[in-house]
Motif scaffolding. Structure first.
Motif, PDB file in Angstrom:
ATOM      1  N   ARG A 192      21.542  74.122  66.284  1.00  0.00           N
ATOM      2  CA  ARG A 192      22.676  74.918  66.761  1.00  0.00           C
ATOM      3  C   ARG A 192      23.793  73.995  67.273  1.00  0.00           C
ATOM      4  N   PHE A 193      23.390  72.965  67.978  1.00  0.00           N
ATOM      5  CA  PHE A 193      24.373  72.103  68.626  1.00  0.00           C
ATOM      6  C   PHE A 193      25.245  71.390  67.588  1.00  0.00           C
ATOM      7  N   TYR A 194      24.617  70.923  66.509  1.00  0.00           N
ATOM      8  CA  TYR A 194      25.367  70.144  65.523  1.00  0.00           C
ATOM      9  C   TYR A 194      25.944  71.008  64.405  1.00  0.00           C
ATOM     10  N   SER A 195      25.735  72.325  64.464  1.00  0.00           N
ATOM     11  CA  SER A 195      26.153  73.186  63.355  1.00  0.00           C
ATOM     12  C   SER A 195      27.674  73.290  63.256  1.00  0.00           C
ATOM     13  N   ARG A 196      28.173  73.449  62.025  1.00  0.00           N
ATOM     14  CA  ARG A 196      29.607  73.674  61.816  1.00  0.00           C
ATOM     15  C   ARG A 196      30.013  75.062  62.295  1.00  0.00           C
ATOM     16  N   HIS A 197      29.022  75.938  62.524  1.00  0.00           N
ATOM     17  CA  HIS A 197      29.355  77.288  62.993  1.00  0.00           C
ATOM     18  C   HIS A 197      29.641  77.300  64.491  1.00  0.00           C
ATOM     19  N   ARG A 198      29.536  76.126  65.129  1.00  0.00           N
ATOM     20  CA  ARG A 198      29.854  75.978  66.557  1.00  0.00           C
ATOM     21  C   ARG A 198      29.069  76.981  67.405  1.00  0.00           C
ATOM     22  N   ALA A 199      27.753  76.757  67.429  1.00  0.00           N
ATOM     23  CA  ALA A 199      26.873  77.697  68.138  1.00  0.00           C
ATOM     24  C   ALA A 199      26.618  77.264  69.575  1.00  0.00           C
ATOM     25  N   THR A 200      27.467  76.378  70.098  1.00  0.00           N
ATOM     26  CA  THR A 200      27.227  75.920  71.477  1.00  0.00           C
ATOM     27  C   THR A 200      27.585  76.995  72.483  1.00  0.00           C
ATOM     28  N   CYS A 201      28.749  77.641  72.268  1.00  0.00           N
ATOM     29  CA  CYS A 201      29.168  78.697  73.201  1.00  0.00           C
ATOM     30  C   CYS A 201      29.960  79.704  72.377  1.00  0.00           C
ATOM     31  N   GLY A 202      29.512  80.955  72.340  1.00  0.00           N
ATOM     32  CA  GLY A 202      30.145  81.964  71.476  1.00  0.00           C
ATOM     33  C   GLY A 202      31.586  82.245  71.867  1.00  0.00           C
ATOM     34  N   GLU A 226      36.736  80.930  58.836  1.00  0.00           N
ATOM     35  CA  GLU A 226      36.105  80.765  57.517  1.00  0.00           C
ATOM     36  C   GLU A 226      37.107  80.881  56.379  1.00  0.00           C
ATOM     37  N   GLU A 227      38.308  81.400  56.676  1.00  0.00           N
ATOM     38  CA  GLU A 227      39.298  81.554  55.608  1.00  0.00           C
ATOM     39  C   GLU A 227      40.136  80.295  55.414  1.00  0.00           C
ATOM     40  N   VAL A 228      39.896  79.291  56.250  1.00  0.00           N
ATOM     41  CA  VAL A 228      40.652  78.038  56.097  1.00  0.00           C
ATOM     42  C   VAL A 228      40.054  77.255  54.938  1.00  0.00           C
ATOM     43  N   PRO A 229      40.896  76.773  54.008  1.00  0.00           N
ATOM     44  CA  PRO A 229      40.343  76.066  52.845  1.00  0.00           C
ATOM     45  C   PRO A 229      39.596  74.790  53.244  1.00  0.00           C
ATOM     46  N   ARG A 230      38.683  74.376  52.402  1.00  0.00           N
ATOM     47  CA  ARG A 230      37.923  73.122  52.501  1.00  0.00           C
ATOM     48  C   ARG A 230      36.890  73.080  53.611  1.00  0.00           C
ATOM     49  N   VAL A 231      37.313  73.276  54.856  1.00  0.00           N
ATOM     50  CA  VAL A 231      36.357  73.050  55.952  1.00  0.00           C
ATOM     51  C   VAL A 231      36.020  74.322  56.711  1.00  0.00           C
ATOM     52  N   GLY A 232      36.531  75.464  56.251  1.00  0.00           N
ATOM     53  CA  GLY A 232      36.328  76.705  57.010  1.00  0.00           C
ATOM     54  C   GLY A 232      34.868  77.090  57.073  1.00  0.00           C
ATOM     55  N   ALA A 233      34.464  77.646  58.184  1.00  0.00           N
ATOM     56  CA  ALA A 233      33.119  78.210  58.338  1.00  0.00           C
ATOM     57  C   ALA A 233      33.206  79.264  59.418  1.00  0.00           C
ATOM     58  N   ARG A 234      32.396  80.280  59.284  1.00  0.00           N
ATOM     59  CA  ARG A 234      32.427  81.354  60.270  1.00  0.00           C
ATOM     60  C   ARG A 234      31.918  80.826  61.604  1.00  0.00           C
ATOM     61  N   LEU A 235      32.656  81.066  62.669  1.00  0.00           N
ATOM     62  CA  LEU A 235      32.254  80.560  63.978  1.00  0.00           C
ATOM     63  C   LEU A 235      31.471  81.623  64.737  1.00  0.00           C
ATOM     64  N   VAL A 236      30.531  81.166  65.543  1.00  0.00           N
ATOM     65  CA  VAL A 236      29.633  82.096  66.248  1.00  0.00           C
ATOM     66  C   VAL A 236      30.422  82.837  67.325  1.00  0.00           C
ATOM     67  N   GLN A 266      32.083  87.230  56.936  1.00  0.00           N
ATOM     68  CA  GLN A 266      33.185  87.545  57.845  1.00  0.00           C
ATOM     69  C   GLN A 266      32.718  88.364  59.016  1.00  0.00           C
ATOM     70  N   ASN A 267      33.523  88.274  60.055  1.00  0.00           N
ATOM     71  CA  ASN A 267      33.144  88.951  61.288  1.00  0.00           C
ATOM     72  C   ASN A 267      33.101  90.453  61.083  1.00  0.00           C
ATOM     73  N   GLN A 268      32.047  91.065  61.605  1.00  0.00           N
ATOM     74  CA  GLN A 268      31.923  92.514  61.427  1.00  0.00           C
ATOM     75  C   GLN A 268      33.113  93.249  62.007  1.00  0.00           C
ATOM     76  N   ASP A 269      33.703  92.650  63.014  1.00  0.00           N
ATOM     77  CA  ASP A 269      34.793  93.365  63.678  1.00  0.00           C
ATOM     78  C   ASP A 269      35.923  93.669  62.721  1.00  0.00           C
ATOM     79  N   ARG A 270      36.033  92.899  61.641  1.00  0.00           N
ATOM     80  CA  ARG A 270      37.145  93.139  60.738  1.00  0.00           C
ATOM     81  C   ARG A 270      36.739  93.960  59.541  1.00  0.00           C
ATOM     82  N   LYS A 271      35.537  94.511  59.553  1.00  0.00           N
ATOM     83  CA  LYS A 271      35.123  95.280  58.390  1.00  0.00           C
ATOM     84  C   LYS A 271      36.012  96.467  58.154  1.00  0.00           C
TER      85      LYS A 271
END
Length: 1844
Positions: free
Chosen positions: A1429-1439, A1520-1530, A1215-1220
């Motif tokens: 990075r480009f094809y990643s599910r974390h969407r690393a194309t543009c933060g 990342e909290e969305v069921p099934r397909v969630g992933a932390r986004l960059v 999870q995003n550090q901002d929400r720690k």
């Protein structure tokens, strides 16, 4: 299934359970680490040349329990003696409080013999340098760690006079290495003058020191220049060393030595012998002691092997010292070159203790044993380096009686820092140890595997301890048996007398062989025995103590490795085992304490001080460990298991530190193989392991047991390929003890021998042990070796593969398997049968201790000898004649080559004894031979069915994505490659690429195959990925291979509905339990998240679409707990943190409103001034704040709850550090608010609160997101031999294959409740729904912010860096904008490149050094794989930014897609229903996100409308909290990437802060790139008007009058002394008052964000261009006394930091030194905010005792203007136009006497001597009057008389 798992576990380790142990530890420590110097090398061993590291390496005792054979048998050079690359990096930042006035300091940095200097800073005693130095070393760590780092501050003088030392600081590299991260960061070194001992501190030097080894990352804490300069709190000292260090004397006393070798072999000595006939060839010894960079030596004793010195060497050094090792060397004095006889290192940390009940360094008097090369004294000694302590000594070279002690000295009687040597009285040795006769007994039961090269001459074995038993070259005079006898040479006679005391060599015998591969000695029924009797001081207690502690440590280590293996298994019960381990540790500690107390209660004398102190320390530490273990055991829970495991591991480290006793007791035992009168191979065994004690726990682990010993080549020959082969394998029985205990050596000898006369009468005192044992009992066995397969073998052919075959050796028998061509994972599936194996001894003992089987793997070569790949040892399963047969299971055995791991072997071995007349009984019959025959070896038999693994049906699905970076093979490019994936003989082939240059991706990417594999994952064969090039005419060329040995990462076990329900029930139960632990506070802000990370995500084994579900505190799918997830929208900024609601009072509310208004006003005026750098610096500050908060939270240590939170954080790592802050406590937030309110920086921070921030990642982005390998993995392809040389091995990579694999049971279960990576149904294939791999055009923007800590490249210790960006064939260079002479350049550049994936997927960012002449050098480079990075599910194309802002400005939205579009696209790709927007909420599928304002005090909170874009962005941040397909986004980020130079692999050359944006060209294009151009410094003008001074000290005596006065003037500067401006002189101030009305004008360039002044100037006349440097904004004002005929006198100074200086006093009386306090009581001013200040400030000087003395006061006005303002309101320098100041109203007495003679008469003479002059004039008038009167009276009288 459970039964199978437990069997697998048994096969894997068999560490517990009745059937005995699988294998013992033989070579490598269980703690073997990949990094060569990580393990216990925090400090080199206390005695490199003396402590044998073979306790773990050589001797294998067959009754020690262990888990897995670490089976390499011949060790290589220990890691700390192998040359490696190191960098020592030192930054000299600044110096403060230097002793002295107005000096020109320069700093000399010395490491070892290399010296470097900073620049000279003029006229200051607080210089600021900020200069970076790098020292490169390529040497063994043991040598590097002894190097001394010396920091010396010198007073710079002119060419004619040398610089004067002001103060220095010393520490050794080992001290830095032992620090966390191997560094000291921003610490103050306290400078002292070595020659002026009573002088106290001479100043402080702020510096960073770090030592970087290969592979180390330099982890600098994020820079925050705002930390207060608390010198005392940040001294450069290791933890535990007090700030106040005292002087101490370290006294090394050298009494005598004996047993030194005859090495007087210099050419001169031989010539002398020839002429004089003098045959005495002893050495001329002296002792040299080195410590802390100083060394002293004793006198030389001529021609003796037993010198007596009785001298002491005294070192004076600070205590505690920062140099830990004392080097003691015995040397031979020689006219040409002194040779080293032996070296011993004494580590002071091992002979002292800094605890409450600690003790000062103390040692002995005790003998130190020296080891080194053999004693034959050859002229060219190939092992000479061993004598200097570099490597394991291969022979005993004498002993030396020493003692060391330390006296903390009084300040008065200390000598200066040179080394003193004095004579002392001799000591009575018997006071320190009673002499006892020891007996060492060895029976050689078997000598096999003897190398072929020594087989042509008779071979014998020699046993020795000390010089006793050394029959070849030990006969220099040994000391007579009793220590009280003669002290001189006892002559060779004593040797003749003593040879009767030992039988130390076996009778020579010619080796025989059965197969011409390995040879053996034909001992048959008669086993030779060796014994040595010798006298030594009886210090067995030291060794007993070590043995007991070692036993506890070994048991703990074994237990912890079991816990670790249970942790890796999913259904193990590690917590129960950990509790058992802690229980065992408590019992062990308790037992140790009872033994120790029993000993101390009846201990006699003859103990040194260190013995007593060490015993006390061990008892205290082990008592503490026992109670800690009890505490840990009580705290072990499922959640805190890993933490507790770490704690238990720290106990192990502590125990290991207590094992070795620094005082030697008995010399090590040497076993040598002698062939043809020459020493060929040896093994060295610590006496501790062989020592007998009546108490079992105190006995050495190899005492009285049969063990396998492998002999190795001596010295350097044993490292590298020479050391891979075994010279001989001995099966020996060893025993060492007192002569009076000798009867105890009999019980352990393997039974089955005739009781000879000696053994029957062994109790009699005169009986010597037997010379040989005659065995009458022997058994015949058959060995069946089931050789199934091997994996991960070392490549031995040029193709990068091997042709492996295995050789199985037991005793003198040897068989080989078939050769399998071109593979690194051969499956032999072969049973080797070795008949008629003769084993001596009784059946019971053979069952208990069977003979070991040695398995060696070789690579068959057509030409020349087979190459060695690796070796392991195995213990066979024994079945005796009368026993029932049990089927063995295949087991994995680790293979080793030298110290390198060489692969694994899956095999098992049976030793069978058949009944007479029947062949098999219940034994598995010998299976049918395979069809083909193996030449002479007879038929090849397969592994029998009951033993080979059972198979099940699997499906292997392969994603063939593409190939990258293929190198040329045989000079031709690879253009038509194909990938073959082979597993267990089945091959899946990809399509052939038509042209790899045009498109290196495969057109039909997904293929699968159904195959049969072993059910147990443990037995699964490896997967081989091969790339072949399909060339013309049907030729195929192998390009490279990659082997995946462990399939665990690629196995997928789908979750069924039943599994999920069971997990759900467990989580509910846990939740209830946690709820109770949380004092009933419900926590509903988190929800269930299936683990959708596929493949090898860090820390999560397995993993398919939720292979294992991790449940958070709230379970999403349970209808009872259905709740909305609360999200926060960051209206005005902040970091998106959710604060808990806190009750607020009206007062607080009004304060909050007031604050909001202020900040809004401020924001309006400041918004237009903000740029990207505002955001950057705010982010750095936020990171520093976060670190501080984390530190504070840790210090508060909220135990139970904190632990739970850690556990949750562990699960929520993504999870995003901002929400720690979600999980922090009320107390934390309240404390943070309070701290913020009190903080002096609140003013600034209050306004910065609403600046958007970006995430600054201290490492690479890949490490945060598991390398972006959710479904696309990169496999490196290897070709060529693996040599073990790291540089060559890195060159073996010939390309990369991109793709992925999934292996799963087929068909899938019916009630499957799981998804693939993309959220699809696994029935239709695992890799469905992945993006297309067709070529795609992309716009790439590379933003390079800055670089830091670059490696200096130029002679001046600087570099001229610039950036080059390379992507595919495109290259962008920024050479014309190089930054001159900078190691921390700020680039602020954006590079735009258009690229086509996949051809241009590797981005290289290089930092080069510009050179005027010659080609530019590369400083370092970093490579980024953009495709992953480009094809990643974390969407690393543009933060994703923290806020959505449409307006242009510093935080403009960069992505061409808005948040709502991104969210809609993600939902569409994941086949999710949504997003559905409502007022303040968003629903996606079954999950609802609800908004909440993040400021609870916001009065508009309820009425604030949230736009859909903001809602969408908030959801994306929690995707990342969305069921099934969630992933932390960059998120929007800046990554800090280390750069490396290919010439120095693994050594970091600096860091680059950067980020990359990618935009597909087929989508709408983004706006213009962000402007990250570095801020230009702002031009300011600082005007200072010096009005008056007061109370200035009066320095001069008046010329005529002797009155105190001063000719005062004030000088000041801002940028440096070259920028100095001075007032005119106020002459002849008698009261210390001066009037000036004088203006200084300082124009300067200033960076507001960094609070630094920027100076651009040419460094010297010859500089090519200007250098920019940044210095703190400090105004220096000084008051001086002008002298005309000598140098002016310095009276006092004050330094004002323009950002923070004390407010001036209103008048002279209120101006005191209290204004300079830094404790927060004095109001501070920032001139950049205040703009104009007037007041009085004090001048001061520092006295010798560091106290400040007030030397004057100055009234000044400081006025700051921008450049524009200054141009509008110009002002002149001094009192000149424009805006002139009026002349000061100085007293008339202020003038220069020789320019104004009249004034001088008036003001000096008349003023001071007015009355004297008047008196003189009156006197003269009267005198003249009387003279004239008396002169004229007679004449006048006569006239009158005569009546004239």
């Amino acid at each position: 299934m459970k039964a199978v798992r437990s069997l697998v576990r048994l096969g894997r380790q068999r560490s517990r359970g009745g059937s005995g142990d699988e294998e013992e530890k033989i070579l490598k420590d269980a703690d073997h680490n990949d990094h060569p110097i990580r393990g216990d090398m925090s400090r080199p061993p206390s005695a490199c040349s003396t402590i044998s590291d073979n306790e773990t390496t050589c001797s294998l005792s067959t009754n020690v329990k262990a888990k897995r054979y670490k089976s390499e048998t011949v060790n290589s050079t220990p890691a700390e003696l192998k040359a490696q690359d190191f960098q020592v990096c030192i930054t000299i930042i600044e110096a403060r409080q230097l002793a002295g006035l107005n000096m020109d300091p320069v700093v000399c940095v010395q490491v070892g013999d290399q010296k470097k200097y900073t620049s000279v800073k003029e006229s200051t005693n607080c210089p600021y340098y900020n200069e970076y130095f790098v020292f490169d070393f390529h040497m063994a760590p043991a040598m590097l760690f002894d190097k001394i780092i010396t920091l010396t501050v010198l007073q710079s003088r002119n060419i004619l006079r040398s610089n004067k030392v002001l103060g220095s600081f010393k520490l050794d590299v080992a001290t830095v290495w032992s620090q966390p991260e191997h560094q000291f960061y921003h610490k103050w070194a306290l400078l002292t003058d070595p020659d002026d001992i009573t002088g106290g501190p001479k100043g402080y030097l702020k510096c960073d020191i770090c030592v970087v080894g290969k592979g180390d990352a330099i982890k600098a804490p994020l820079r925050n220049d705002k930390d207060e300069d608390d010198i005392e709190g940040n001294l450069l000292l290791p933890d535990g060393v007090p700030a106040e260090r005292q002087r101490a004397k370290f006294i090394v006393r050298v009494y005598r030595a004996d047993g030194l070798p005859k090495i007087n072999s210099s050419l001169m000595a031989n010539v002398k012998k020839a002429f004089t006939g003098d045959s005495r060839d002893y050495v001329d010894p002296y002792v040299q002691v080195s410590f802390a960079g100083l060394s002293g030596r004793t006198s030389v004793k001529k021609n003796t092997a037993c010198p007596t010195w009785n001298e002491q060497i005294i070192f004076t050094e600070m205590f505690p010292p920062l140099c830990q090792r004392v080097k003691i060397q015995v040397r031979d004095n020689d006219a040409v070159n002194d040779t080293v006889v032996g070296t011993h290192f004494l580590d002071l940390t091992t002979v002292s203790n800094d605890g409450d009940k600690g003790y000062l360094p103390t040692f002995g008097p005790a003998y130190v044993f020296l080891y080194g090369s053999t004693r034959d004294g050859a002229v060219m000694d190939e092992h000479a380096s061993l004598n200097a302590g570099l490597g394991e000594g291969i022979a005993y070279r004498g002993r030396i009686l020493l003692s060391v002690r330390c006296q903390i000295s009084d300040q008065l009687d200390v000598a200066p820092s040179e080394v003193a040597v004095e004579n002392i009285l001799s000591i009575q040795e018997s006071n320190y140890g009673k002499s006892e006769e020891f007996l060492l007994f060895v029976s050689v039961l078997e000598a096999t595997m003897i190398e072929k090269r020594v087989s042509d001459k008779p071979v014998s074995f020699e046993l020795s301890i000390g010089n006793a038993g050394n029959s070849l070259d030990g006969c220099s005079t040994t000391r007579p048996s009793s220590d009280e006898e003669s002290d001189g040479d006892s002559g060779p006679e004593s040797v003749i007398a003593e040879t009767s005391m030992w039988q130390s060599t076996t009778p020579p015998a010619k080796p025989m062989t059965n197969d011409k591969v390995y040879y053996f000695l034909p001992f048959w029924d008669d086993k030779p025995c060796l014994y040595v009797r010798s006298f030594f001081q009886d210090h067995r207690r030291r060794l007993y103590n070590s043995n007991v502690i070692n036993a506890i440590a070994a048991k703990l280590e074994e237990g912890l490795s079991e816990v670790l293996s249970l942790l890796e298994e999913e259904d193990g019960s590690p917590e129960r085992r950990l509790k058992e381990v802690m229980e065992e540790l408590m019992t062990g500690c308790g037992h140790y304490l009872s033994l120790a107390r029993a000993y101390t209660s009846n201990a006699s004398g003859a103990r040194t001080k260190l013995d007593k102190e060490r015993m006390r320390l061990c008892q205290k530490e082990i008592d503490h460990l026992g109670s800690s273990a009890r505490h840990t055991k009580a705290l072990v829970t499922r959640h805190s298991l890993r933490e507790r495991y770490k704690t238990a591991h720290s106990y192990l480290v502590k125990l290991r530190g207590l094992i070795e006793d620094p005082q030697h007791s008995l010399p090590d035992v040497f076993l040598w193989m002698i062939s043809g009168g020459k020493r060929v191979a040896y093994q060295r065994l610590p006496a501790r392991c062989l020592l007998y004690s009546p108490v079992d726990e105190e006995r050495g682990k190899h005492c009285g047991v049969t063990q396998t010993v492998f002999l190795k080549l001596p010295g350097r020959k044993s490292s590298g390929p020479g050391g891979w082969s075994i010279q001989a394998k001995l099966n020996v029985y060893m025993w060492l003890g007192l002569m009076k205990h000798k009867k105890n050596l009999v019980p352990g000898i393997p039974k089955g021998y005739e009781l000879s006369y000696e053994i029957r009468n062994i109790e009699r005192s005169l009986t010597l042990p037997p010379v040989s044992l005659h065995y009458t009992q022997k058994q015949t066995f058959q060995l069946r070796a089931h050789m199934y397969q091997a994996r991960s073998l070392i490549a031995s052919d040029n193709s990068g593969l091997s042709d492996p075959f295995a050789r199985v050796i037991i005793g003198e028998h040897c068989r080989i398997t078939q050769v399998i061509d071109e593979t690194l994972s051969p499956t032999w599936d072969e049973m080797l049968v070795l008949d008629d194996i003769l084993v001596y001894g009784t059946k019971e003992e053979i069952k208990e201790e069977p003979p070991m089987v040695v398995i060696e793997i070789f690579d068959q070569d057509n030409v020349g000898k087979s190459e060695f790949i690796g070796r392991t040892l195995a213990r066979p399963h024994v079945k005796l004649r009368e026993e029932l047969y049990e089927r063995p299971h295949l087991e994995w055995h680790d293979l080793f080559r030298g110290t390198d791991h060489a692969g694994e072997l899956l095999a098992t071995f049976e030793l069978l004894q058949f009944q007479d007349g029947e062949e098999g009984g219940d034994v598995v019959p010998v299976p049918q031979a395979k069809e083909h025959h193996g030449g002479d070896a007879g038929p090849i038999l397969p592994v029998p069915r009951g033993i080979r693994p059972t198979l099940a049906k699997y499906r292997l699905e392969v994603l063939f994505w593409g190939l990258r970076d293929l190198k040329r093979i045989h000079l031709l490019t690879v253009d038509r490659p194909r990938v073959d994936v082979e597993v267990a003989g089945h091959i899946i082939q990809s399509a052939v690429l038509i042209s790899a240059r045009k498109n290196p991706n495969f057109t039909n990417p997904v293929k699968y195959i159904d195959l049969e594999l072993p059910e147990q994952e443990l037995y699964c064969p490896p997967i081989t990925i091969r790339v072949v090039d399909c060339r013309s005419f049907g030729r195929f060329t192998l390009v490279g291979t990659h082997i995946i040995s462990s399939l665990h990462r690629y196995m997928w076990t789908p979750v069924t509905k039943r599994d999920r329900e069971a997990t759900l029930r467990n989580s509910l139960a846990q939740q209830l339990q946690l709820g109770m632990e949380d004092n009933g506070v419900p926590n509903n802000t988190n929800s269930l998240v299936p683990n959708n990370v596929h493949g090898g995500h860090v820390g999560i084994p397995g993993g398919g679409g939720g292979g294992r579900v991790i449940y958070r505190k709230e379970t999403e799918r349970s209808p009872l707990l259905q709740k909305d997830t609360i999200i926060t929208i960051d209206y005005v900024g902040g970091s998106g943190a959710v604060s808990k609601l806190v009750a607020v009072t009206k007062k607080e509310k009004s304060e909050a409103n007031k604050r909001r208004k202020q900040s809004l006003d401020f924001e309006e005026e400041d918004e237009e001034n903000r740029d990207w750098w505002t955001k950057y610096f705010a982010s750095l500050e936020a990171v520093a704040l976060q670190q501080q908060e984390d530190r504070n939270a840790r210090e508060r240590g909220d135990n139970a709850e904190g632990e739970q939170n850690q556990h949750q954080d562990g699960q929520k790592g993504d999870q995003n550090q901002d929400r720690k802050k979600h999980n922090t406590f009320k107390a934390t937030s309240t404390a943070a608010k309070l701290a913020a309110r009190l903080s002096p920086k609140t003013q600034r921070r209050k306004h910065k609160a609403n600046i958007a921030v970006v995430k600054v990642i201290p490492g690479e982005l890949e490490t945060e997101f598991g390398g972006f390998r959710e479904w696309l993995h990169t496999f490196e392809l290897y070709r060529g031999k693996k040599t073990g040389d790291e540089l060559e091995d890195e060159g073996r990579v010939v390309g990369k294959f991109k793709g992925s694999l999934k292996l799963y049971r087929w068909p899938l279960p019916k009630d499957i409740d799981d998804t693939t990576i993309t959220g699809g149904d696994p029935q239709y294939g695992f890799f469905q729904g992945l993006p297309s791999n067709d070529p795609i055009h992309v716009l790439v923007r590379v933003y390079v912010v800055r670089a830091c800590d670059l490696h200096p490249m130029d002679l001046n210790g600087k570099a001229d860096p610039y950036i080059v960006v390379q992507l595919g064939g495109k290259k962008v260079s920024d050479k014309e904008n190089y930054i001159s002479k900078q190691l921390n350049p700020v680039f602020g550049k954006c590079f735009e490149v258009e690229a086509t994936f996949p051809q241009d997927s590797m981005l290289t960012v290089q930092v080069l050094d510009w050179d005027l002449v010659g080609s530019d050098d590369m400083i370092g480079e970093t490579k980024l794989d953009l495709e992953n990075r480009f094809y990643s599910r974390h969407r690393a194309t543009c933060g994703l930014a923290n806020r959505y802002e449409t307006r242009s400005g510093y935080n403009q939205w960069r992505d061409p897609m808005k948040p709502t579009q991104i969210l809609a696209r993600l939902c569409k790709e994941g086949r999710l229903d949504g997003p559905h927007y409502g007022p303040g909420k968003v629903r996606i599928a079954s999950k609802t996100f609800t908004v909440q304002s993040d400021d609870e005090h916001d009065p508009n909170r309820g009425r604030f409308l949230v736009s859909e874009e903001q809602l969408a962005l908030a959801v994306l941040h929690r995707w990342e909290e969305v069921p099934r397909v969630g992933a932390r986004l960059v998120p929007e980020h800046i990554e800090t990437r280390p750069i490396y130079n290919p010439d120095k692999p693994g050594i970091e050359q600096g860091k680059v802060e950067m980020w990359v944006d990618m935009f597909p060209m087929d989508m709408p294009l983004p706006g213009p790139p962000l402007d990250v151009t570095p801020r230009k410094p702002k031009s300011y003008e600082l005007r200072i008007v010096i009005w008056n001074t007061d109370d200035v000290v009066l320095e001069d005596d008046a010329f005529f009058t002797g009155e105190k006065m001063s000719d005062i003037y004030v000088k000041g500067w801002l940028k440096g002394p070259e920028d100095t401006q001075c007032t005119d002189i106020h002459y002849r101030s008698l009261t210390g008052e001066g009037n000036f009305n004088w203006r200084f004008v300082f124009p300067f360039e200033y960076l507001v964000a960094e609070e630094k002044i920027v100076i651009s100037r040419k460094e010297s006349l010859f500089s090519w261009d200007e250098t920019e440097c940044k210095i703190p904004a400090r105004l220096e004002l000084q008051v001086w006394d002008a002298d005309h005929f000598s140098a002016d006198d310095f009276l006092g100074a004050i330094t004002l930091d323009l950002n923070r200086f004390p407010r001036g006093a209103k008048n002279s009386k209120m101006c005191t030194l209290n204004m300079l306090k830094t404790d927060g009581t004095v109001p501070m001013v920032n001139i950049f905010k205040q703009r104009r200040v007037k007041g009085w400030w004090p001048f001061y000087i520092k006295k010798e005792n560091e106290e400040m003395e007030l030397t004057g006061k100055v009234e000044a006005e400081i006025h700051l203007l921008t450049k524009d303002e200054a141009e509008k309101i110009p002002a002149g320098l001094g009192r000149s136009e424009p805006d002139p100041l009026e002349k000061p109203n100085r007293p008339d007495a202020s003038f220069m006497w020789f320019l104004n003679p009249l004034k001088s008469i008036r003001y000096i003479i008349w003023h001071n001597y007015k009355w004297a002059i008047i008196k003189l004039l009156v006197f003269f008038a009267l005198t003249i009057f009387f003279v004239l009167f008396f002169y004229s009276v007679p004449g006048f009288t006569v006239k009158k008389i005569l009546g004239a």
